[in-house]
Design a protein around this motif. Sequence first.
Motif, PDB file in Angstrom:
ATOM      1  N   UNK A 155       0.827  -1.207   0.000  1.00 49.65           N
ATOM      2  CA  UNK A 155       0.000   0.000   0.000  1.00 49.65           C
ATOM      3  C   UNK A 155       0.863   1.259   0.000  1.00 49.65           C
ATOM      4  N   UNK A 156       1.914   1.260   0.810  1.00 50.95           N
ATOM      5  CA  UNK A 156       2.799   2.423   0.875  1.00 50.95           C
ATOM      6  C   UNK A 156       3.410   2.707  -0.486  1.00 50.95           C
ATOM      7  N   UNK A 157       3.848   1.652  -1.176  1.00 51.11           N
ATOM      8  CA  UNK A 157       4.438   1.829  -2.500  1.00 51.11           C
ATOM      9  C   UNK A 157       3.404   2.352  -3.496  1.00 51.11           C
ATOM     10  N   UNK A 163       1.615   9.548  -6.115  1.00 49.98           N
ATOM     11  CA  UNK A 163       1.939  10.940  -5.820  1.00 49.98           C
ATOM     12  C   UNK A 163       1.591  11.417  -4.429  1.00 49.98           C
ATOM     13  N   UNK A 164       1.261  10.495  -3.533  1.00 49.72           N
ATOM     14  CA  UNK A 164       0.922  10.893  -2.170  1.00 49.72           C
ATOM     15  C   UNK A 164       2.170  10.958  -1.292  1.00 49.72           C
ATOM     16  N   UNK A 165       2.410  12.081  -0.618  1.00 50.67           N
ATOM     17  CA  UNK A 165       3.434  12.073   0.426  1.00 50.67           C
ATOM     18  C   UNK A 165       2.929  11.207   1.569  1.00 50.67           C
ATOM     19  N   UNK A 204       9.330   4.068   2.777  1.00 48.69           N
ATOM     20  CA  UNK A 204       8.520   4.881   1.860  1.00 48.69           C
ATOM     21  C   UNK A 204       8.068   6.205   2.478  1.00 48.69           C
ATOM     22  N   UNK A 205       8.276   6.368   3.796  1.00 49.48           N
ATOM     23  CA  UNK A 205       7.779   7.546   4.496  1.00 49.48           C
ATOM     24  C   UNK A 205       8.565   8.788   4.101  1.00 49.48           C
ATOM     25  N   UNK A 206       7.846   9.874   3.847  1.00 52.93           N
ATOM     26  CA  UNK A 206       8.491  11.137   3.456  1.00 52.93           C
ATOM     27  C   UNK A 206       8.617  12.112   4.621  1.00 52.93           C
ATOM     28  N   UNK A 207       7.911  11.856   5.718  1.00 51.87           N
ATOM     29  CA  UNK A 207       8.006  12.748   6.870  1.00 51.87           C
ATOM     30  C   UNK A 207       7.410  12.102   8.109  1.00 51.87           C
TER      31      UNK A 207
END
Length: 237
Positions: A155-157, A163-165, A204-207
Motif C-alpha cells: 500500500x505504501x508503495x 503521488x501521495x506524500x 517509503x515515508x516522506x516525513x
Amino acid sequence: MTVFGRKPVLEALADVDLRVDKVVLADNARGPAAREIIDAASARSVRVERASAHRVKVLAGNGKQDQGVLADVIAPRMRRLADALAGRPASVLLLDGITTPANVGMILRTATAAGIEGIVVPRRGVASLDPLVVKASAGVAFHAPILRCYTAAEAAAELRAAGYPLFALDGSARTGLFTADLPKRAAYVLGGETGGVSPEVRAEVTGFLSIPMSGGVQSLNVASAAAVLCFELVRRR
C-alpha cells in the motif's frame, strides 16, 4: 465483509441499513438458535445456505467462535486501494501492523466520523475485519471507507507511486503534528502497538510527525493517536 457467530449475524440481519447477501448455516445447527437465524433471514428475504460445520469454519477463518453460522454483508464503501486511488481521495490512513481488533475498530469509527476518505486495512499484518472489529467500531465498520490490499508495504508503495506524500506518527519526530506544513492530499501511517511503523513502510515515508506530550506521558494508544490526527485534519479543512 464476513461476520460470524450467532449474535453478530442476528445484529447484521436486524440492521435495515445493511444489505446481507447470504447466511451460511452449519448443517448440524438445529434448535431454537438456528430457527431464530433462519426466521430473521427470511424476514429480510436473505437466502440461507447449509454447509458442513468444517466448511463454515473455513469460510469464517475462525475455528472457535463461528458457532456454526456466518453472514456475508455488503460493505458499500469497501474497495481495492488501486481503484480508490483513481478517484484521488484527499486523506488516507494506512494501518501498519495494528493487530488488536479493538484498536482497528475504534480507528475505523473515528476516521469515518472525521470524514477521512480512505482507510487502508491490509489483509496481512493487521487484525482481520471480524466481529470483534465490528463491535469495537459500534457497527461503523460496515459503512467505513475501507481500502484493501495485501500488505502495508504494498500500500505504501502504491500511495507513493500515485503521488501521495506519506507521513507517519512517531513520538521521537522533531516536527509536531499541529505545526507541520501538511498538503491537502496526503497519506498517514499508523504503526503497530509494539513495533511501530514497519521497516518496509518506513522506507517509503516522506516525513515523521509527533503529537506533543507532557506530564511524563511518552505516547498514546494508537487508536487515541489516530483520533488526534483525524480531527487535526478536520480542523485544517
